[in-house]
Write a protein that holds these residues in place. Structure first.
Motif, PDB file in Angstrom:
ATOM      1  N   GLU A 264       0.823  -1.205   0.000  1.00 29.27           N
ATOM      2  CA  GLU A 264       0.000   0.000   0.000  1.00 29.27           C
ATOM      3  C   GLU A 264       0.861   1.261   0.000  1.00 29.27           C
ATOM      4  OE1 GLU A 264      -2.476  -0.541   3.407  1.00 29.27           O
ATOM      5  OE2 GLU A 264      -4.176  -1.256   2.217  1.00 29.27           O
ATOM      6  N   LYS A 265       1.942   1.241   0.794  1.00 31.88           N
ATOM      7  CA  LYS A 265       2.821   2.414   0.836  1.00 31.88           C
ATOM      8  C   LYS A 265       3.489   2.635  -0.516  1.00 31.88           C
ATOM      9  CE  LYS A 265       3.801   2.017   5.773  1.00 31.88           C
ATOM     10  NZ  LYS A 265       4.814   1.737   6.809  1.00 31.88           N
ATOM     11  N   GLU A 266       3.914   1.535  -1.157  1.00 32.95           N
ATOM     12  CA  GLU A 266       4.562   1.677  -2.459  1.00 32.95           C
ATOM     13  C   GLU A 266       3.584   2.187  -3.505  1.00 32.95           C
ATOM     14  OE1 GLU A 266       7.368  -0.943  -5.494  1.00 32.95           O
ATOM     15  OE2 GLU A 266       6.580  -1.820  -3.655  1.00 32.95           O
ATOM     16  N   VAL A 267       2.349   1.677  -3.462  1.00 32.29           N
ATOM     17  CA  VAL A 267       1.333   2.140  -4.406  1.00 32.29           C
ATOM     18  C   VAL A 267       1.076   3.633  -4.214  1.00 32.29           C
ATOM     19  CG1 VAL A 267      -1.104   1.954  -5.031  1.00 32.29           C
ATOM     20  CG2 VAL A 267       0.215  -0.108  -4.617  1.00 32.29           C
ATOM     21  N   THR A 268       0.955   4.034  -2.949  1.00 38.42           N
ATOM     22  CA  THR A 268       0.694   5.446  -2.662  1.00 38.42           C
ATOM     23  C   THR A 268       1.841   6.333  -3.137  1.00 38.42           C
ATOM     24  OG1 THR A 268      -0.593   4.813  -0.716  1.00 38.42           O
ATOM     25  CG2 THR A 268       0.170   7.088  -0.826  1.00 38.42           C
ATOM     26  N   THR A 269       3.097   5.870  -2.907  1.00 33.55           N
ATOM     27  CA  THR A 269       4.261   6.652  -3.333  1.00 33.55           C
ATOM     28  C   THR A 269       4.287   6.840  -4.842  1.00 33.55           C
ATOM     29  OG1 THR A 269       5.540   5.842  -1.459  1.00 33.55           O
ATOM     30  CG2 THR A 269       6.773   6.738  -3.327  1.00 33.55           C
ATOM     31  N   VAL A 270       4.061   5.753  -5.581  1.00 33.05           N
ATOM     32  CA  VAL A 270       4.069   5.831  -7.042  1.00 33.05           C
ATOM     33  C   VAL A 270       2.934   6.721  -7.540  1.00 33.05           C
ATOM     34  CG1 VAL A 270       3.772   4.482  -9.153  1.00 33.05           C
ATOM     35  CG2 VAL A 270       5.190   3.605  -7.307  1.00 33.05           C
ATOM     36  N   PHE A 271       1.770   6.548  -6.946  1.00 26.92           N
ATOM     37  CA  PHE A 271       0.604   7.283  -7.429  1.00 26.92           C
ATOM     38  C   PHE A 271       0.722   8.783  -7.165  1.00 26.92           C
ATOM     39  CE2 PHE A 271      -3.731   8.793  -7.512  1.00 26.92           C
ATOM     40  CZ  PHE A 271      -4.244   8.146  -8.630  1.00 26.92           C
ATOM     41  N   ASN A 272       1.338   9.157  -6.031  1.00 28.30           N
ATOM     42  CA  ASN A 272       1.461  10.573  -5.706  1.00 28.30           C
ATOM     43  C   ASN A 272       2.388  11.324  -6.646  1.00 28.30           C
ATOM     44  OD1 ASN A 272      -0.316  10.402  -3.586  1.00 28.30           O
ATOM     45  ND2 ASN A 272       1.276  10.067  -2.040  1.00 28.30           N
ATOM     46  N   GLU A 273       3.207  10.604  -7.423  1.00 24.57           N
ATOM     47  CA  GLU A 273       4.102  11.232  -8.387  1.00 24.57           C
ATOM     48  C   GLU A 273       3.396  11.526  -9.719  1.00 24.57           C
ATOM     49  OE1 GLU A 273       7.292   8.485  -8.703  1.00 24.57           O
ATOM     50  OE2 GLU A 273       8.143   8.977  -6.731  1.00 24.57           O
ATOM     51  N   THR A 274       2.187  11.079  -9.845  1.00 25.71           N
ATOM     52  CA  THR A 274       1.416  11.284 -11.075  1.00 25.71           C
ATOM     53  C   THR A 274       0.402  12.396 -10.873  1.00 25.71           C
ATOM     54  OG1 THR A 274      -0.244   9.650 -10.465  1.00 25.71           O
ATOM     55  CG2 THR A 274       1.705   8.861 -11.641  1.00 25.71           C
ATOM     56  N   ILE A 275      -0.365  12.666 -11.914  1.00 30.87           N
ATOM     57  CA  ILE A 275      -1.337  13.750 -11.874  1.00 30.87           C
ATOM     58  C   ILE A 275      -2.615  13.308 -11.184  1.00 30.87           C
ATOM     59  CG2 ILE A 275      -0.405  14.888 -13.915  1.00 30.87           C
ATOM     60  CD1 ILE A 275      -2.448  13.517 -15.607  1.00 30.87           C
ATOM     61  N   ALA A 276      -3.431  14.306 -10.829  1.00 30.14           N
ATOM     62  CA  ALA A 276      -4.585  14.065  -9.962  1.00 30.14           C
ATOM     63  C   ALA A 276      -5.664  13.214 -10.624  1.00 30.14           C
ATOM     64  CB  ALA A 276      -5.178  15.399  -9.527  1.00 30.14           C
ATOM     65  N   HIS A 277      -5.791  13.247 -11.962  1.00 34.72           N
ATOM     66  CA  HIS A 277      -6.910  12.538 -12.584  1.00 34.72           C
ATOM     67  C   HIS A 277      -6.771  11.019 -12.527  1.00 34.72           C
ATOM     68  CE1 HIS A 277      -4.190  12.377 -16.131  1.00 34.72           C
ATOM     69  NE2 HIS A 277      -4.842  11.243 -16.367  1.00 34.72           N
ATOM     70  N   LEU A 278      -5.615  10.484 -12.001  1.00 36.13           N
ATOM     71  CA  LEU A 278      -5.439   9.035 -11.844  1.00 36.13           C
ATOM     72  C   LEU A 278      -5.950   8.528 -10.484  1.00 36.13           C
ATOM     73  CD1 LEU A 278      -1.859   8.595 -13.306  1.00 36.13           C
ATOM     74  CD2 LEU A 278      -4.031   8.184 -14.433  1.00 36.13           C
ATOM     75  N   GLU A 279      -6.586   9.392  -9.708  1.00 28.97           N
ATOM     76  CA  GLU A 279      -7.073   8.996  -8.391  1.00 28.97           C
ATOM     77  C   GLU A 279      -8.070   7.845  -8.470  1.00 28.97           C
ATOM     78  OE1 GLU A 279      -6.073   9.803  -5.472  1.00 28.97           O
ATOM     79  OE2 GLU A 279      -7.605   8.654  -4.426  1.00 28.97           O
ATOM     80  N   THR A 280      -8.907   7.858  -9.486  1.00 30.19           N
ATOM     81  CA  THR A 280      -9.895   6.785  -9.638  1.00 30.19           C
ATOM     82  C   THR A 280      -9.227   5.429  -9.822  1.00 30.19           C
ATOM     83  OG1 THR A 280     -11.431   8.337 -10.655  1.00 30.19           O
ATOM     84  CG2 THR A 280     -11.878   5.984 -10.978  1.00 30.19           C
ATOM     85  N   LEU A 281      -8.127   5.390 -10.612  1.00 39.09           N
ATOM     86  CA  LEU A 281      -7.410   4.134 -10.827  1.00 39.09           C
ATOM     87  C   LEU A 281      -6.786   3.629  -9.524  1.00 39.09           C
ATOM     88  CD1 LEU A 281      -5.591   4.766 -14.228  1.00 39.09           C
ATOM     89  CD2 LEU A 281      -7.613   3.372 -13.800  1.00 39.09           C
ATOM     90  N   ARG A 282      -6.226   4.526  -8.750  1.00 40.22           N
ATOM     91  CA  ARG A 282      -5.620   4.115  -7.485  1.00 40.22           C
ATOM     92  C   ARG A 282      -6.649   3.500  -6.536  1.00 40.22           C
ATOM     93  NH1 ARG A 282      -4.650   5.318  -2.231  1.00 40.22           N
ATOM     94  NH2 ARG A 282      -6.326   6.851  -2.294  1.00 40.22           N
ATOM     95  N   SER A 283      -7.819   4.154  -6.435  1.00 37.50           N
ATOM     96  CA  SER A 283      -8.865   3.640  -5.543  1.00 37.50           C
ATOM     97  C   SER A 283      -9.313   2.258  -5.976  1.00 37.50           C
ATOM     98  CB  SER A 283     -10.058   4.603  -5.533  1.00 37.50           C
ATOM     99  OG  SER A 283      -9.676   5.880  -5.072  1.00 37.50           O
ATOM    100  N   SER A 284      -9.452   2.069  -7.289  1.00 42.73           N
ATOM    101  CA  SER A 284      -9.864   0.765  -7.812  1.00 42.73           C
ATOM    102  C   SER A 284      -8.828  -0.299  -7.475  1.00 42.73           C
ATOM    103  CB  SER A 284     -10.069   0.857  -9.328  1.00 42.73           C
ATOM    104  OG  SER A 284     -10.365  -0.411  -9.857  1.00 42.73           O
ATOM    105  N   PHE A 285      -7.551   0.039  -7.643  1.00 43.21           N
ATOM    106  CA  PHE A 285      -6.482  -0.918  -7.354  1.00 43.21           C
ATOM    107  C   PHE A 285      -6.440  -1.292  -5.879  1.00 43.21           C
ATOM    108  CE2 PHE A 285      -2.571  -3.012  -8.420  1.00 43.21           C
ATOM    109  CZ  PHE A 285      -1.872  -3.035  -7.227  1.00 43.21           C
ATOM    110  N   MET A 286      -6.569  -0.288  -5.002  1.00 42.57           N
ATOM    111  CA  MET A 286      -6.511  -0.556  -3.576  1.00 42.57           C
ATOM    112  C   MET A 286      -7.677  -1.435  -3.117  1.00 42.57           C
ATOM    113  SD  MET A 286      -3.753   0.869  -2.703  1.00 42.57           S
ATOM    114  CE  MET A 286      -3.757   1.075  -0.940  1.00 42.57           C
ATOM    115  N   GLN A 287      -8.837  -1.237  -3.742  1.00 45.63           N
ATOM    116  CA  GLN A 287      -9.987  -2.063  -3.398  1.00 45.63           C
ATOM    117  C   GLN A 287      -9.740  -3.519  -3.819  1.00 45.63           C
ATOM    118  OE1 GLN A 287     -12.704  -1.294  -1.640  1.00 45.63           O
ATOM    119  NE2 GLN A 287     -13.274  -3.455  -1.773  1.00 45.63           N
ATOM    120  N   GLU A 288      -9.132  -3.694  -4.995  1.00 48.63           N
ATOM    121  CA  GLU A 288      -8.816  -5.035  -5.469  1.00 48.63           C
ATOM    122  C   GLU A 288      -7.789  -5.713  -4.556  1.00 48.63           C
ATOM    123  OE1 GLU A 288      -7.276  -5.078  -9.394  1.00 48.63           O
ATOM    124  OE2 GLU A 288      -7.212  -7.283  -9.522  1.00 48.63           O
TER     125      GLU A 288
END
Length: 649
Positions: A264-288
């Protein structure tokens, strides 16, 4: 107190999950869950009505389709298919759960009041002396005498109710009934069939058997016999086997949770380096990821539950054997031994279904190349990988990724990994803490008041350093490049380790434990101990004494010698996510890998890697990388590629 506790334990197994009362005629579904016959009938009726209602409401929206004929188990939700026309008859034909019936008998026998059930209906209170296994009622002496007068009750089995000791599992009445004729005593023993019976059965059923003995002759010396002792040993071994399997799965489940947190920490770190419109993808991945972890965790819970049930059965048989030997006659002991042997074989077969080791269930995260390029057609930010038990660190290949001899001063240094894929190194001679990437390129450094010796990190990523000459511990903040004093020690703090919200400090002759606020809690005497590591989930610390690897339980305070390596001059020590132990020999110039129980798995000669200076410390991250530092300031980064697991004999 022991009897009351045992009754409370039994009560958990004899209550219907629907009515939450003691079972009344328990019926067993194909999925092996049991319920009262009446409760099951009412539940099925309710389920069928709900299905019919839902079908009627949906007819206007969809084409008519065949309707499911059955219901779902109230516990596991597995579908049970039945014929509507034979519904009532089908329930009656379900098998009775005789194991639960026997538990209810045991529960009733252990009742503290032991009042005659028949007398209660007549407004009297008489002390019960026997228990009718067929009627499942406690009876006084007078009611038992009347009970036997009726033809329908004449062949019922009775057990004496006696005051039990703390270790008693059942009571022995001295009367051993024939298995086929309960009113007749067992007088002979067929050695061919390993069964006791009455003289009538011996004449008819065992007339062709060659070895028929009296029960007294057959049972002579059985308590001290080899068969009894072997059975007792096998039951003990089976108990230990099940306990180890349960412990293994509990450890695996904890590793699953830890690896999930790291992912989870690694996913959050990678995702925070990208733009805001990818938030939906991150939430979907974390739920999976959450769903997958829950699925794996449920598998471990199910296996632990089943193994715990087997353990309970083994302990019951073990106690029955002890009581038979201690209190029963030779005849009773013989009969019970044969019954226990058959039960033991059944339990062992059920236990052997489970492998000795569970899958470690570790999840790792791999980032998609498309995500790194931030392309517009992204569908996911990565994938998680379940590390199956077919791969392990014990057989993995060790590869040198990078070594650097001039990144710090020419003196002793230690290193750790942080959660941002950095290597944090103490520079003793330079009085600073340096941050490097995996290519050992320097990113930043922070000066400290004195020569830093050892370094550790807590679960949240906070970094702590020991300053032995000043006898204090400081916290290093890499974001603000600042140093904050934590607390002072009463000894030279050469080694430091964070585990279970406590600091463990080594000074050569003593290990000190400090709470997170710097309060000293305990002193542990030792010798030649300079560095330390912690197995947080196992609640134990690891350290070396020149030639011997030591494990000390934090709970029991007991010290255990795991392995001795003659002439090694051991110093640094750490463990990987599987629990394997790594240590380096300052005199032997080798890296040693040991299993969690201390078995030497391999030796790696570090001379082959041409490291400058003799090895001093070894530290691993939460995946498969480790770093070795030397007494000449050399830092080497290695990687272990997990290999195939070795099959157990």
């Amino acid at each position: 107190m022991a009897e009351s506790s045992e009754r409370n334990d039994l009560s958990d197994f004899i209550k219907c999950a629907i009515c939450l009362e003691i079972y009344k005629k328990p019926k067993c579904l194909p999925c092996l869950h049991s319920f009262c016959e009446t409760c099951l009938q009412m539940y099925i009726t309710s389920e069928v009505q709900n299905q019919a209602k839902n079908t009627d409401e949906s007819k206007s929206k969809v084409d008519e389709t065949p309707r499911e004929s059955g219901f779902r188990c109230p516990t596991c939700r597995n579908f049970v298919d039945i014929d509507d026309e034979l519904k009532n008859a089908w329930i009656q034909k379900l098998p009775d759960n005789f194991f639960i019936v026997s538990l209810i008998d045991k529960y009733s026998i252990q009742s503290e009041s032991k009042i005659c059930d028949a007398c209660i209906f007549n407004g009297k209170t008489e002390l019960a002396v026997t228990w009718c296994s067929d009627c499942r009622e406690a009876l006084c002496q007078k009611c038992q005498s009347h009970h036997r007068k009726f033809k329908a009750f004449r062949n019922h089995s009775f057990l004496k109710l006696s005051v039990t000791t703390q270790q008693n599992v059942t009571s022995f009445s001295g009367f051993i009934p024939c298995p086929d004729h309960s009113s007749s005593p067992a007088q002979v023993f067929c050695a061919d069939h390993k069964a006791a019976c009455c003289t009538l059965c011996a004449t008819i059923r065992h007339r062709k058997c060659s070895d028929i003995l009296t029960l007294e002759d057959a049972s002579n010396g059985v308590k001290d016999g080899k068969v009894t002792q072997d059975l007792r040993k096998r039951l003990d071994d089976l108990t230990e086997n099940i306990k180890k399997k349960i412990s293994n799965r509990e450890d695996s489940q904890e590793k699953l949770k830890v690896s999930k947190e790291c992912t989870e920490k690694e996913v959050t770190t990678v995702f925070n380096e990208t733009i805001a419109h990818l938030e939906t993808l991150r939430s979907s991945f974390m739920q999976e990821l959450q769903t997958y972890e829950q699925s794996m965790s449920k598998t471990h819970d199910d296996e632990i539950s089943k193994l715990s049930h087997l353990l309970t059965r083994v302990l019951l048989q073990r106690n029955l054997l002890d009581v038979s030997i201690a209190q029963g006659s030779n005849e009773e002991c013989l009969v019970n031994i044969e019954n226990i042997r058959r039960t033991e074989s059944q339990i062992k077969d059920e236990c052997d279904v489970f492998s000795y080791k569970a899958s470690n269930g570790r999840i790792s995260f791999t980032t998609n190349s498309e995500f790194r390029d931030i392309r517009s057609n992204l569908k996911t930010i990565g994938k998680f990988i379940l590390m199956e038990k077919c791969l392990c660190m014990q057989t993995g290949q060790i590869k040198l990724l990078k070594k650097e001899s001039s990144c710090i001063g020419n003196d002793i240094c230690n290193a750790i990994f942080d959660f941002q894929n950095n290597v944090i190194i103490t520079d003793y001679e330079g009085k600073r803490i340096s941050v490097y990437d995996y290519s050992l390129n320097k990113k930043s450094s922070i000066s400290v008041d004195d020569c830093p010796r050892d370094i550790t990190i807590d679960k949240s990523g906070r970094i702590f350093v020991s300053l032995p000459q000043l006898r204090k511990v400081v916290e290093i903040n890499l974001k603000t490049n600042t140093v904050q004093e934590m607390f002072h020690t009463t000894v030279d703090c050469w080694g430091i380790c964070w585990m279970n919200n406590d600091f463990y400090i080594t000074s050569g002759t003593v290990i000190q434990i400090y709470s997170s606020d710097g309060t000293k809690k305990e002193d542990i005497e030792t010798s030649d101990t300079w560095m330390i590591s912690g197995k947080e989930n196992a609640g134990s610390i690891m350290y070396s004494k020149q030639e011997t690897v030591i494990e000390r339980s934090v709970i029991s305070k007991s010290e255990k010698k795991l392995h001795t390596l003659s002439g090694a001059g051991l110093r640094g020590i750490d463990t990987d996510y599987e629990g394997n132990i790594y240590t380096v020999g300052m005199s032997s110039n080798k890296l040693y890998q040991l299993s969690s129980d201390g078995t030497l798995l391999r030796e790696v000669d570090l001379k082959d890697f041409e490291l400058k200076g003799t090895p001093w410390s070894v530290r691993l991250n939460d995946k498969n990388k480790f770093v070795i530092t030397t007494r000449k300031g050399c830092v080497a980064l290695f990687e272990i590629t997990p290999g195939p697991i070795e099959q157990e004999a």
